[in-house]
Design a protein around this motif. Structure first.
Motif, PDB file in Angstrom:
ATOM      1  N   MET A  63      59.876 -73.377  39.144  1.00 58.53           N
ATOM      2  CA  MET A  63      59.759 -72.005  38.665  1.00 58.53           C
ATOM      3  C   MET A  63      58.297 -71.597  38.823  1.00 58.53           C
ATOM      4  O   MET A  63      57.392 -72.366  38.472  1.00 58.53           O
TER       5      MET A  63
ATOM      6  N   THR B 205      67.795 -67.104  33.244  1.00 62.58           N
ATOM      7  CA  THR B 205      67.763 -66.808  34.676  1.00 62.58           C
ATOM      8  C   THR B 205      68.766 -67.644  35.466  1.00 62.58           C
ATOM      9  O   THR B 205      69.923 -67.295  35.574  1.00 62.58           O
ATOM     10  N   TRP B 206      68.345 -68.765  36.006  1.00 61.32           N
ATOM     11  CA  TRP B 206      69.150 -69.489  36.980  1.00 61.32           C
ATOM     12  C   TRP B 206      70.321 -70.273  36.385  1.00 61.32           C
ATOM     13  O   TRP B 206      71.285 -70.580  37.092  1.00 61.32           O
TER      14      TRP B 206
ATOM     15  N   ILE C 182      61.115 -64.860  39.182  1.00 63.54           N
ATOM     16  CA  ILE C 182      62.505 -64.400  39.305  1.00 63.54           C
ATOM     17  C   ILE C 182      62.898 -63.476  38.158  1.00 63.54           C
ATOM     18  O   ILE C 182      63.903 -62.771  38.246  1.00 63.54           O
ATOM     19  N   GLN C 183      62.097 -63.444  37.110  1.00 64.95           N
ATOM     20  CA  GLN C 183      62.395 -62.579  35.973  1.00 64.95           C
ATOM     21  C   GLN C 183      61.581 -61.294  36.009  1.00 64.95           C
ATOM     22  O   GLN C 183      62.001 -60.277  35.459  1.00 64.95           O
TER      23      GLN C 183
ATOM     24  N   ALA D 299      73.594 -74.632  40.439  1.00 65.75           N
ATOM     25  CA  ALA D 299      73.018 -73.384  39.956  1.00 65.75           C
ATOM     26  C   ALA D 299      71.525 -73.310  40.258  1.00 65.75           C
ATOM     27  O   ALA D 299      71.005 -72.268  40.673  1.00 65.75           O
ATOM     28  N   ALA D 300      70.837 -74.431  40.082  1.00 64.26           N
ATOM     29  CA  ALA D 300      69.398 -74.475  40.376  1.00 64.26           C
ATOM     30  C   ALA D 300      69.134 -74.261  41.861  1.00 64.26           C
ATOM     31  O   ALA D 300      68.191 -73.566  42.240  1.00 64.26           O
ATOM     32  N   LYS D 301      69.975 -74.837  42.687  1.00 62.47           N
ATOM     33  CA  LYS D 301      69.785 -74.726  44.134  1.00 62.47           C
ATOM     34  C   LYS D 301      69.913 -73.278  44.594  1.00 62.47           C
ATOM     35  O   LYS D 301      69.256 -72.859  45.568  1.00 62.47           O
ATOM     36  N   GLU D 302      70.727 -72.492  43.924  1.00 65.43           N
ATOM     37  CA  GLU D 302      70.932 -71.091  44.294  1.00 65.43           C
ATOM     38  C   GLU D 302      69.719 -70.214  43.996  1.00 65.43           C
ATOM     39  O   GLU D 302      69.481 -69.233  44.695  1.00 65.43           O
ATOM     40  N   SER D 303      68.941 -70.575  42.958  1.00 61.04           N
ATOM     41  CA  SER D 303      67.884 -69.679  42.505  1.00 61.04           C
ATOM     42  C   SER D 303      66.468 -70.238  42.570  1.00 61.04           C
ATOM     43  O   SER D 303      65.512 -69.465  42.669  1.00 61.04           O
ATOM     44  N   LEU D 304      66.324 -71.548  42.496  1.00 58.92           N
ATOM     45  CA  LEU D 304      64.986 -72.131  42.441  1.00 58.92           C
ATOM     46  C   LEU D 304      64.518 -72.592  43.817  1.00 58.92           C
ATOM     47  O   LEU D 304      65.324 -72.953  44.659  1.00 58.92           O
TER      48      LEU D 304
ATOM     49  N   SER E 233      64.830 -70.757  31.736  1.00 60.02           N
ATOM     50  CA  SER E 233      65.939 -71.211  32.580  1.00 60.02           C
ATOM     51  C   SER E 233      67.265 -70.628  32.099  1.00 60.02           C
ATOM     52  O   SER E 233      68.096 -70.204  32.895  1.00 60.02           O
TER      53      SER E 233
END
Length: 291
Positions: A159, A101-102, A238-239, A283-288, A98
């Motif tokens: 994730m 990444t996000w 995502i990685q 931040a989590a909402k943008e990527s997860l 985490s």
């Protein structure tokens, strides 16, 4: 409880020894010891295990959490009443994936808050609640949705992990069109890496007792080790997406390991803690992906 004694308790736990706490507080080790003994006498029980490093007993964990809550409120009050910058330590437990990444947009948010400092403790998401229970942090990214006593939970997202390797490693351990999972070298982040520990479940009927496993205690380093062919591992989508697109990594099968993430934090009327919670959730909402 004497606030000075509680602050001394935190110093002993944070520094890992009475001597380290003495240096941090500009006291003698004897003075630190006397404060802890006075606190233990008032509590009626042992609060600190005299080990190396020092650790809190169950009773010590309760007082340590209370002390950190008091410290946060005191720092916020100082900043508001005195109109000066105060060090408000926002201590957070987070897993390495985490953090790599996000979570990074949270840095920019905290940077805009003049009164805050961010202290991250990198820990596997299955073990971060231990830090929360002990009072070592005020918030944690975790897999556990059941709230710790005195804490509130927010859902972050999921994730997705895929088994990946370098093309060379895959080809070297492919026999008659089938992967030799048991013989292929693997990677671990660390001793508490529960995701990787279950990597052979459903892939090999009888996992070997001794495997060739390398330990890479860095999320970015872990991906680089996979890319270099040191071993295969479960990497967040995502990685690994860019390396998969470029062909530097390949998928080893179609299985997907899904890890839901939650944000647990103290149930405390703190404007700064609420701002941190909002930043983490955003931040989590943008990527997860949503749970």
């Amino acid at each position: 409880m004497n606030p000075i004694h509680l602050a001394t308790l935190l110093a002993v736990l944070d520094e890992g020894s009475f001597e380290g706490a003495a240096d941090a507080l500009s006291l003698t080790p004897s003075a630190v010891s006397q404060r802890i003994k006075a606190l233990e006498s008032q509590a009626g029980r042992v609060l600190i295990r005299r080990t190396n490093p020092t650790t809190a007993t169950a009773a010590g964990e309760v007082l340590a959490q209370a002390a950190r809550r008091m410290a946060l409120l005191q720092a916020e009050t100082d900043a508001q009443l005195r109109g000066r910058i105060a060090r408000v330590p926002l201590s957070v437990a987070i897993n390495a994936d985490s953090l790599a990444t996000w979570f990074t947009p949270v840095f920019a948010d905290v940077a805009a808050w003049d009164s805050a400092t961010l202290q991250l403790r990198v820990e596997d998401e299955a073990h971060s609640l231990k830090l929360l229970r002990r009072g070592d942090c005020l918030g944690a990214v975790t897999r556990e949705h059941a709230p710790v006593s005195g804490c509130t939970v927010s859902t972050l997202g999921i994730m997705r992990y895929r088994a990946v390797a370098s093309p060379r490693l895959r080809d070297a351990y492919t026999v008659n069109g089938r992967l030799d999972w048991a013989a292929m070298p693997a990677l671990r982040y660390g001793p508490n890496d529960k995701i990787q520990d279950s990597d052979l479940t459903g892939r090999v009927d009888h996992p070997p007792r001794h495997r060739r496993i390398s330990q890479i205690p860095s999320s970015e380093g872990f991906v680089e080790a996979v890319r270099s062919g040191l071993g295969w591992g479960l990497v967040p989508e995502i990685q690994s997406a860019k390396c998969l697109d470029s062909g530097e990594l390949v998928l080893l099968d179609e299985r997907v390991s899904i890890v839901p993430l939650y944000w647990q934090h103290w149930r405390l009327e703190s404007p700064l803690l609420q701002k941190l919670t909002d930043a983490v959730v955003a931040a989590a909402k943008e990527s997860l992906e949503p749970v």
